[in-house]
Design a protein around this motif. Structure first.
Motif, short mmCIF file in Angstrom:
data_model
loop_
_atom_site.label_atom_id
_atom_site.label_comp_id
_atom_site.label_asym_id
_atom_site.label_seq_id
_atom_site.Cartn_x
_atom_site.Cartn_y
_atom_site.Cartn_z
N ILE A 625 -8.24 -13.21 0.73
CA ILE A 625 -7.39 -12.33 0.18
C ILE A 625 -7.56 -12.31 -1.64
O ILE A 625 -7.63 -11.43 -2.22
N ARG A 626 -7.40 -13.61 -1.98
CA ARG A 626 -7.93 -14.10 -3.19
C ARG A 626 -9.15 -13.47 -3.87
O ARG A 626 -9.27 -12.80 -4.94
N GLU A 627 -10.06 -13.61 -2.88
CA GLU A 627 -11.66 -13.07 -3.25
C GLU A 627 -11.68 -11.81 -3.60
O GLU A 627 -12.11 -11.06 -4.59
N GLU A 628 -10.89 -10.95 -2.71
CA GLU A 628 -10.73 -9.35 -2.71
C GLU A 628 -9.82 -9.13 -3.87
O GLU A 628 -9.89 -8.03 -4.73
N TRP A 629 -8.82 -9.80 -4.20
CA TRP A 629 -8.03 -9.47 -5.44
C TRP A 629 -8.89 -9.68 -6.81
O TRP A 629 -8.70 -8.92 -7.61
N ARG A 631 -11.97 -9.33 -7.10
CA ARG A 631 -13.13 -8.42 -7.06
C ARG A 631 -12.20 -7.00 -7.38
O ARG A 631 -12.88 -6.31 -8.21
N THR A 632 -11.19 -6.55 -6.95
CA THR A 632 -10.76 -5.23 -7.17
C THR A 632 -9.48 -5.12 -8.02
O THR A 632 -9.20 -4.21 -8.69
N SER A 638 -6.38 -5.79 -1.07
CA SER A 638 -6.99 -7.09 -0.86
C SER A 638 -6.43 -7.64 0.14
O SER A 638 -7.01 -8.04 1.19
N GLU A 641 -8.16 -5.99 3.42
CA GLU A 641 -9.66 -6.34 3.62
C GLU A 641 -9.49 -7.87 3.96
O GLU A 641 -10.36 -8.30 4.48
N GLY A 642 -8.61 -8.71 3.27
CA GLY A 642 -8.52 -10.02 3.51
C GLY A 642 -8.17 -10.27 5.01
O GLY A 642 -8.97 -11.34 5.67
#
Length: 726
Positions: A625-629, A631-632, A638, A641-642
């Motif tokens: 989730i942090r990775e998506e946050w 990125r976006t 996030s 998708e996470g």
């Protein structure tokens, strides 16, 4: 190596140069280049340690003594004055409705006792006809005492069976003969052999459904078996040097298989994903270790930290178990990062053909290459009603955790054995013939004068809860005396524990003030009570240490304050639900289970292991989730998708753990049943209800605030990267 970058759904895969590779990527590359050497070294390790372990055998020792307790002080006082209670013994319990004093019955019993006395493991036998107290009032129940030459702990199963068979030679024609004591309980011991097999079979089925091939499903299990087997052999050898409890090996197997398969699964799932994106097998292995391998490394360290927190309790046998299980987790991590890459290199060509081909067929049917659609739909549904999801799940778990507040700790005795076991039958016969408290007498020690000793006998026999107390008999040097007290209730009964505390704090304390003497209450029953009380007193310190360190680690990893606080609260909730469940089943007797206390060391072991495992799933989901946050910058997207990328892996990993832990319910050992049920419920609650329902709901309610971090704290804490991009 030169490769052509392939564009996947997450962008192009660009292999790093040798200088850019991380430590884990270099580890993966080395294991692949020297795959046969890696496999040979692991095989030599497994065979070597088990060769040594088989040659010397184990030397496990259950030591529940805690220095400084009144039980220990009473024992030391008795030993100081030469009033040692002698070596270990076994009770041969006899029952005949026509009275065991009848001439024909006595003749058979005397002949049998002579055979027992002639056994090489027996030092002496005291007949029930020698002591009036060894016969019940109606003469239908009696017991003989066989004193062992060694200890019950060190006696092999075959020798215990020989004593049982010899004693049972008189059984029949109305005479019932049963064996009581630790030797008899040894006959009823059952390991987890069938349970381990059932757990691994269930794991194989789940992995097969997930990956679609038997070889792919087998690799995580092979990795776990090598790791657990090697560590178990090492602990068998170390048991000759350190105090390690007899139940340690079962806990190592249970935890090691669960986390070993889980860790290998997380890495293998990422490996498959990289193959589908177009990477070669070697590139996929490197990236899997660089991404999922970091999660495994960090998650494993949290489990180890939680287990080593048990060392702070200062309880000898529990410390040995904690270190042994922590070592098991460490070796499973090392196997996942070294042995698994070697196995992937051996079968990489096959996987590089199979997984992309299956993905292509999915795409041809108009389905997503790697799935996740259903998890996006699920996450969206939770996000639309986050407060309702949070409240319903939270209230349900709180209700399940509530019974844990009434948990009563103790250690199982023969009264908790199977009704078919000889130890349980002997226990029940003695209870019927001499009273419930006969199976767990208390020992009161005093160094007072003759007047104090006389007063002790009178006081004990007029105390509520005492069925009978002997007069105080002097020690070998005459400077101390010991009285035996038989409670009205069984050793495991709560009333017996209350009697011990009342004797110590009120009755004998007052008698001490009147006589000027000091009185100590000890014995095997009080040893269990003191052990349980000590664990209950020190558990808050342990919880504070584990939760505090975990909070600091998660704050450093996620650069957030609210997410670690949320994780700590939810972890405590899932552990509470686990402990509440075993309280309902084993203490309250739900589903027809024999009622009794919860094993004193289990709650704290379950807390340590469950808290660490819960962090595994927290790190795996929230890091994505942090990775998506990052990125976006879109909090809602996030979360969705996470969960889409991690939901299936987390539920599969949870299902495997539930299968492995739950399989130990098939064991005949009460401790293993309690531990297996507690861990299975804890993992199910954490992997399904908390991570897939409460976590997305809570993070949706927090929104952007979930990633808030005070600037001063951000500068103070080191940056810890769970997953590092290549």
């Amino acid at each position: 190596m030169t490769t052509t970058p392939v564009r996947g759904q997450d962008g192009p895969v660009v292999p790093p140069t040798a200088h850019d590779r991380t430590f884990l990527e270099r580890t993966a590359a080395f294991s692949q280049r020297h795959r046969w050497l890696a496999l040979l070294l692991w095989t030599v390790l497994l065979v070597g340690v088990w060769g040594g372990a088989s040659a010397v055998g184990d030397s496990y020792h259950d030591d529940f003594a805690i220095p400084g307790t009144e039980t220990q002080e009473a024992l030391e006082t008795m030993q100081r004055h030469g009033s040692n209670q002698g070596g270990d013994s076994v009770q041969i319990v006899l029952h005949d409705q026509d009275k065991i004093t009848a001439p024909a019955v006595r003749e058979r019993i005397d002949a049998m006792l002579a055979k027992v006395a002639a056994l090489p493991t027996i030092d002496q036998v005291r007949s029930p006809y020698e002591e009036r107290s060894a016969l019940s009032e109606d003469k239908t129940v009696g017991y003989a005492t066989a004193v062992l030459k060694g200890t019950a702990d060190a006696m092999p199963f075959e020798e215990a069976q020989q004593i049982y068979d010899t004693a049972r030679s008189a059984h029949g024609d109305g005479l019932q003969v049963e064996l009581g004591g630790d030797v008899a309980r040894k006959l009823g011991e059952s390991g987890g052999g069938a349970a381990e097999g059932a757990g691994m079979l269930a794991a194989l089925v789940i992995l097969g459904l997930m990956f679609g091939t038997v070889i792919a499903a087998g690799l995580p299990i092979i990795t776990a078996v090598f790791a657990v087997g090697s560590t178990l052999g090492v602990i068998v050898l170390l048991s000759h040097v350190f105090t390690i409890a007899s139940y340690t090996s079962y806990m190592m197997i249970l935890v090691g298989l669960g986390v070993g398969i889980d860790y290998a699964l997380l890495i293998f799932a990422r490996y498959r994903s990289e193959l589908v994106r177009g990477s070669t097998s070697e590139e996929a292995t490197n990236r899997a270790l660089n991404f999922a391998g970091r999660s495994v490394l960090f998650a494993g360290c949290t489990v180890i930290i939680a287990l080593l927190g048990l060392v702070a309790l200062g309880i000898g046998s529990l410390q040995g178990t904690a270190v042994a299980v922590a070592l098991t987790v460490l070796v499973t991590m090392i196997a996942s990062l070294t042995l698994l890459p070697a196995l992937l290199s051996v079968f990489g060509g096959r996987f590089a053909r199979q997984f992309p081909a299956k993905a292509a067929r999915r795409q041809a049917k108009g389905r997503p290459i790697e799935g996740g659609t259903r998890w996006r739909v699920w996450a969206g549904a939770v996000q639309r009603r986050p407060l309702a999801a949070l409240l319903v799940a939270g209230v349900a778990l709180a209700a399940l955790a509530a019974p844990a507040l009434d948990m009563r700790l103790g250690l199982s005795d023969a009264g908790s054995e199977s009704p078919q076991s000889t130890a349980r039958k002997a226990y029940d016969l003695l209870s019927d013939g001499f009273g419930p408290g006969f199976n767990g007498p208390l020992v009161v020690v005093t160094e007072g004068d003759a007047a104090a000793r006389e007063a002790l006998g009178r006081t004990l026999n007029t105390t509520d809860g005492v069925a009978f107390a002997t007069q105080a008999f002097p020690s070998a040097d005459g400077k101390a005396a010991t009285a035996i007290v038989f409670p009205e209730t069984t050793p495991q009964a709560e009333q017996t524990s209350e009697l011990v505390h009342r004797l110590r704090d009120e009755v004998l304390a007052e008698l001490g003030r009147q006589t000027g003497a000091r009185f100590l209450v000890g014995g095997s029953t009080t040893a269990v009570i003191d052990y349980s009380d000590t664990i209950a007193e020190r558990m808050p310190i342990f919880i504070a240490i584990v939760v505090g360190l975990s909070l600091l680690l998660l704050i450093a990893v996620f650069r957030s304050v609210l997410i670690p606080l949320k994780a700590a609260v939810l972890n405590l909730l899932s552990i509470g639900a686990s402990l509440g469940t075993i309280t309902l089943v084993f203490q309250k007797g739900w589903f027809g289970v024999e009622q009794g206390p919860i094993e004193a060391y289990l709650p704290i072991m379950i807390f340590a292991i469950s808290f660490g495992l819960a962090m595994d799933y927290e790190i795996f989901i929230v890091s994505r989730i942090r990775e998506e946050w990052d990125r976006t910058g879109d909090a809602t997207a996030s979360i969705r998708e996470g969960l889409a990328h991690t939901g299936s892996v987390v539920t599969a990993a949870g299902a495997i753990m539930v299968a492995v832990f739950g399989a130990f319910m098939l064991s005949g050992d009460r401790m293993l049943q309690q531990f297996g049920l507690g861990m299975a419920v804890g993992v199910f609650v954490d992997a399904v209800i908390i991570r897939c329902l409460i976590v997305p709901a809570a993070m949706q309610l927090m929104g952007r605030r979930a990633w808030w971090m005070p600037a001063a704290l951000d500068r103070l804490l080191p940056k810890v990267e769970v997953e590092k991009s290549s």
